[in-house]
Scaffold this motif. Structure first.
Motif, PDB file in Angstrom:
ATOM      1  N   ALA A 184       0.737  -1.481   0.059  1.00  0.00           N
ATOM      2  CA  ALA A 184      -0.036  -0.001   0.132  1.00  0.00           C
ATOM      3  C   ALA A 184       0.853   1.309   0.066  1.00  0.00           C
ATOM      4  O   ALA A 184       0.595   2.431  -0.779  1.00  0.00           O
ATOM      5  N   LEU A 185       2.030   1.169   0.897  1.00  0.00           N
ATOM      6  CA  LEU A 185       2.883   2.509   0.628  1.00  0.00           C
ATOM      7  C   LEU A 185       3.589   2.700  -0.780  1.00  0.00           C
ATOM      8  O   LEU A 185       3.756   3.715  -1.068  1.00  0.00           O
ATOM      9  N   TYR A 186       3.694   1.518  -1.274  1.00  0.00           N
ATOM     10  CA  TYR A 186       4.506   1.513  -2.522  1.00  0.00           C
ATOM     11  C   TYR A 186       3.509   2.046  -3.588  1.00  0.00           C
ATOM     12  O   TYR A 186       4.041   2.941  -4.431  1.00  0.00           O
ATOM     13  N   ASN A 187       2.307   1.471  -3.531  1.00  0.00           N
ATOM     14  CA  ASN A 187       1.184   2.231  -4.500  1.00  0.00           C
ATOM     15  C   ASN A 187       0.809   3.471  -4.031  1.00  0.00           C
ATOM     16  O   ASN A 187       0.865   4.263  -4.996  1.00  0.00           O
ATOM     17  N   GLN A 188       0.949   3.994  -2.890  1.00  0.00           N
ATOM     18  CA  GLN A 188       0.860   5.139  -2.714  1.00  0.00           C
ATOM     19  C   GLN A 188       1.905   6.333  -3.356  1.00  0.00           C
ATOM     20  O   GLN A 188       1.694   7.257  -3.755  1.00  0.00           O
ATOM     21  N   TYR A 189       3.159   5.634  -3.312  1.00  0.00           N
ATOM     22  CA  TYR A 189       4.135   6.341  -3.737  1.00  0.00           C
ATOM     23  C   TYR A 189       4.021   6.584  -5.324  1.00  0.00           C
ATOM     24  O   TYR A 189       4.392   7.357  -5.742  1.00  0.00           O
ATOM     25  N   ILE A 190       3.685   5.353  -5.748  1.00  0.00           N
ATOM     26  CA  ILE A 190       3.732   5.497  -7.119  1.00  0.00           C
ATOM     27  C   ILE A 190       2.451   6.412  -7.792  1.00  0.00           C
ATOM     28  O   ILE A 190       2.482   7.035  -8.767  1.00  0.00           O
ATOM     29  N   HIS A 191       1.293   6.406  -6.968  1.00  0.00           N
ATOM     30  CA  HIS A 191       0.089   7.477  -7.218  1.00  0.00           C
ATOM     31  C   HIS A 191       0.831   8.817  -7.123  1.00  0.00           C
ATOM     32  O   HIS A 191       0.506   9.786  -7.969  1.00  0.00           O
ATOM     33  N   PHE A 192       1.616   9.136  -6.306  1.00  0.00           N
ATOM     34  CA  PHE A 192       2.250  10.496  -5.877  1.00  0.00           C
ATOM     35  C   PHE A 192       3.196  10.956  -6.953  1.00  0.00           C
ATOM     36  O   PHE A 192       3.262  11.782  -7.690  1.00  0.00           O
TER      37      PHE A 192
END
Length: 672
Positions: A184-192
């Motif tokens: 989830a943290l990685y997906n959040q970073y990719i979205h950012f």
């Protein structure tokens, strides 16, 4: 009259080219200048421009023009109460400070109807000196400056705090160990990265565009740019954010890939455990059926099936222990839960084996020794940690994939066996791909040789696997409808991954060969330099070894050898530079060896200079003492000769003594 009274000098009568956005090009220059003046002074109380004569005599129109462009230099409330002369003097003085030549004097304009041409020329000079929107280009007119400046400030005030806030967030390199949270943290970073950062980059671009529009007004003095509001300041903060983002991604991506890989292994354990449970159930049911046969007086019928199920369960549990060891080495967060499940399967297998032995009372299990729990938990099939390279043995760390015949024989149908065969090949290919990508290159000659030997075995296995891939392709058309879709998808993925694996294997083989060749040459030269160094350091320079001539000859030979090896050292250096320029995967090892050779060579050259000086000094040293010994011997012999030749006693006559004395004087002269 003053000399600046332009209406007396017709040669000065001129109007600049006037550009007014959106207006017709059919207007004359005078009409355009008048329209520009009206637009600029629109909204000022009691000021209306209809001509270039009477409207300008009170000086208010001049001050309004200047105020529109530089409101900080003109107080319009004061203009309303000042005299015509004061207003004119003020306007001309301020305009001159802004770069407008003072073509008029106040007394020339402070009349009911000033000369129109003179006023037009002066107003045209103001138009030329003040910022304007270029024809056909982008710009901000005087009426838009305040709103655009407020927009610029607002955007900077919004963007810079956002950048600083997220720079702090990106600098946090602590990540959760839970794969779900980490994902989830990685997906959040990719979205950012793909959404927010792009939007803010467009915002930054808009700030740069606004600054370009406002720059002329900043240079003109209309806008005072506060510290920290320049686009370069924004760009500096933006650069810090991007660096922190790259550092975060550099740390986050491997962590995600690692946990994803661990999650795959955990899922593999779950699936393997489920498969093992099914086989244990089959074995129990078959054993119960044979027990019923024995109770009814019939012979057992399924002993071989039970043995096969137990053997398969043992193999599955061994593989589960291998995978479990990987998770244990990597401190997987759900390790205890998985270990408990495997331990329970292990206990069930031990119990089933005992029941089987008691039932059949035969020696079929002598070759299938009961594996105690302690040995299963520390199975000798050691797993390679994900963070390490290849195992110390050149071939023990990778397995051969099972053949199609083996898999079909343990499957319920040929279709199932074929599908399992494709999965087995894909699993092997992906496993080897991961191992090759994580494998080390070696940092010395023995480790490089080991890596090369291992890679040779792997590369052979990879090439041999091509036959299995072709075999899998042959059975595509024989698959039933139920399995066909899965088979085709998996086969396509297998062929893609296999091509990637072949490229990776060839890439690694090629670079290991070039690395081995370089390291072998460098190691040989380092050994030679070390041997020569040890010989020089161990040489006896004391009085016990006076044979300087032999040392001088050896030193000359050493210098000659060094000169002959210069081409070898240069070739090594050129090879190292070429490998570095090609970004060789083992670039650090190459650079380390290159630096070691250069360092040892420089040290050897310094040592040779010292040896050369020692040879000179020792030659002089031994020559000095040799001369001293010769002189000492000569003097001793001379003394003995004198004692023998000039001996006398109390009985020697006076004439004899005089003769001896005279002779000794001649001898002294000859010795001198």
């Amino acid at each position: 009259m003053k000399k600046r009274r332009l209406f007396l000098c017709p040669v000065f009568w001129q109007i600049s080219d006037i550009y007014i956005s959106g207006e017709s090009g059919d207007m004359s220059a005078k009409e355009k200048l008048l329209l520009w003046t009206q637009k600029v002074t629109a909204g000022y109380t009691g000021i209306k421009c209809t001509n270039f004569s009477s409207c300008w005599s009170d000086g208010k129109m001049f001050n309004a023009l200047i105020h529109r462009y530089r409101p900080d230099l003109v107080d319009m409330e004061r203009v309303q109460i000042q005299s015509n002369r004061e207003n004119l003097e003020q306007a001309f003085e301020v305009a001159e400070r802004l770069g407008v030549t003072r073509l008029l004097d106040a007394e020339d304009v402070d009349v009911p109807s000033p000369d129109e041409k003179s006023v037009i020329t002066y107003v045209s000079s103001i138009y030329d000196a003040f910022p304007k929107v270029p024809e056909g280009g982008e710009g901000i007119n005087a009426m838009e400056v305040d709103s655009k400046w407020q927009e610029y400030q607002s955007r900077v005030d919004s963007l810079i705090p956002w950048i600083k806030q997220h720079t702090i967030l990106m600098s946090d390199k602590t990540f959760p160990q839970n794969p779900v949270e980490l994902k989830a943290l990685y997906n959040q970073y990719i979205h950012f990265k793909e959404t927010e950062i792009l939007a803010k980059e467009r915002e930054k671009g808009r700030i740069e565009e606004l600054y370009k529009l406002l720059e002329v007004w900043i240079e003109f003095g209309r806008i005072k740019l506060p510290q920290g509001y320049h686009p370069n300041d924004v760009e500096e903060e933006w650069g810090k954010l991007i660096i922190e983002m790259l550092e975060r991604e550099k740390s986050l991506r491997p962590a995600v890939e690692r946990l994803e890989l661990l999650l795959q292994i955990a899922n593999k354990i779950q699936n393997g455990a489920l498969n093992c449970e099914e086989k244990l159930t089959l074995a129990k049911n078959t054993l119960q059926a044979d027990a019923a046969h024995l109770e009814s007086g019939q012979p057992v019928q399924c002993e071989s099936d039970v043995i096969m199920y137990i053997q398969e369960c043992e193999g599955l549990i061994r593989q589960l222990q291998v995978d479990l060891q990987i998770l244990r080495d990597e401190n997987y967060y759900q390790l205890e839960e998985l270990a408990f499940r495997v331990m329970r399967l292990q206990d069930e297998l031990v119990t089933l084996r005992l029941e089987c032995t008691n039932l059949y009372r035969k020696g079929h299990f002598t070759s299938l020794e009961l594996v105690p729990p302690s040995t299963l938990t520390t199975t000798h099939l050691k797993a390679e940690p994900l963070t390490k390279g290849t195992h110390s043995s050149s071939t023990s760390w990778f397995r051969k994939p099972m053949t199609r015949a083996e898999l079909v024989s343990i499957s319920s149908s040929e279709d199932e066996g074929n599908l399992r065969f494709v999965y087995e090949l894909l699993s092997w290919v992906e496993e080897m791909q991961m191992k090759l990508e994580r494998a080390e290159w070696g940092n010395d000659l023995p480790s490089v040789e080991l890596q090369l030997e291992t890679q040779q075995h792997i590369h052979t296995s990879v090439e041999e696997l091509g036959l299995s891939v072709k075999e899998a392709r042959l059975y595509e058309g024989k698959m039933s409808q139920n399995f066909h879709t899965s088979y085709v998808e998996t086969l396509g993925k297998l062929e893609t991954q296999y091509c990637k694996l072949k490229e990776t294997s060839s890439f690694r083989m090629r670079h290991l060969q070039s690395l081995h060749k370089f390291v072998s040459r460098a190691t040989a030269e380092l050994i030679w330099l070390n041997e020569k160094e040890e010989e020089e350091l161990a040489y006896d320079w004391s009085d016990n070894n006076p044979n300087i001539s032999a040392k001088r000859n050896y030193f000359s030979e050493l210098i000659l050898e060094l000169e002959e090896k210069q081409d070898v050292f240069r070739s090594l250096q050129d090879t190292a530079e070429l490998l570095s320029l090609e970004n060789h995967p083992a670039k650090q090892t190459v650079e380390a060896y290159s630096a070691a050779v250069q360092s040892q060579l420089q040290w050897m050259k310094q040592l040779c200079l010292c040896v050369e000086q020692h040879v000179k000094d020792n030659t002089a040293y031994f020559q000095f003492f040799s001369d001293a010994r010769d002189l000492e011997s000569f003097l001793r012999n001379l003394q003995d000769s004198i004692k023998r030749k000039y001996s006398c006693d109390h009985n020697t006559s006076l004439s004899r003594l005089e003769d001896l004395l005279q002779d000794s004087m001649v001898g002294v002269v000859s010795v001198g």
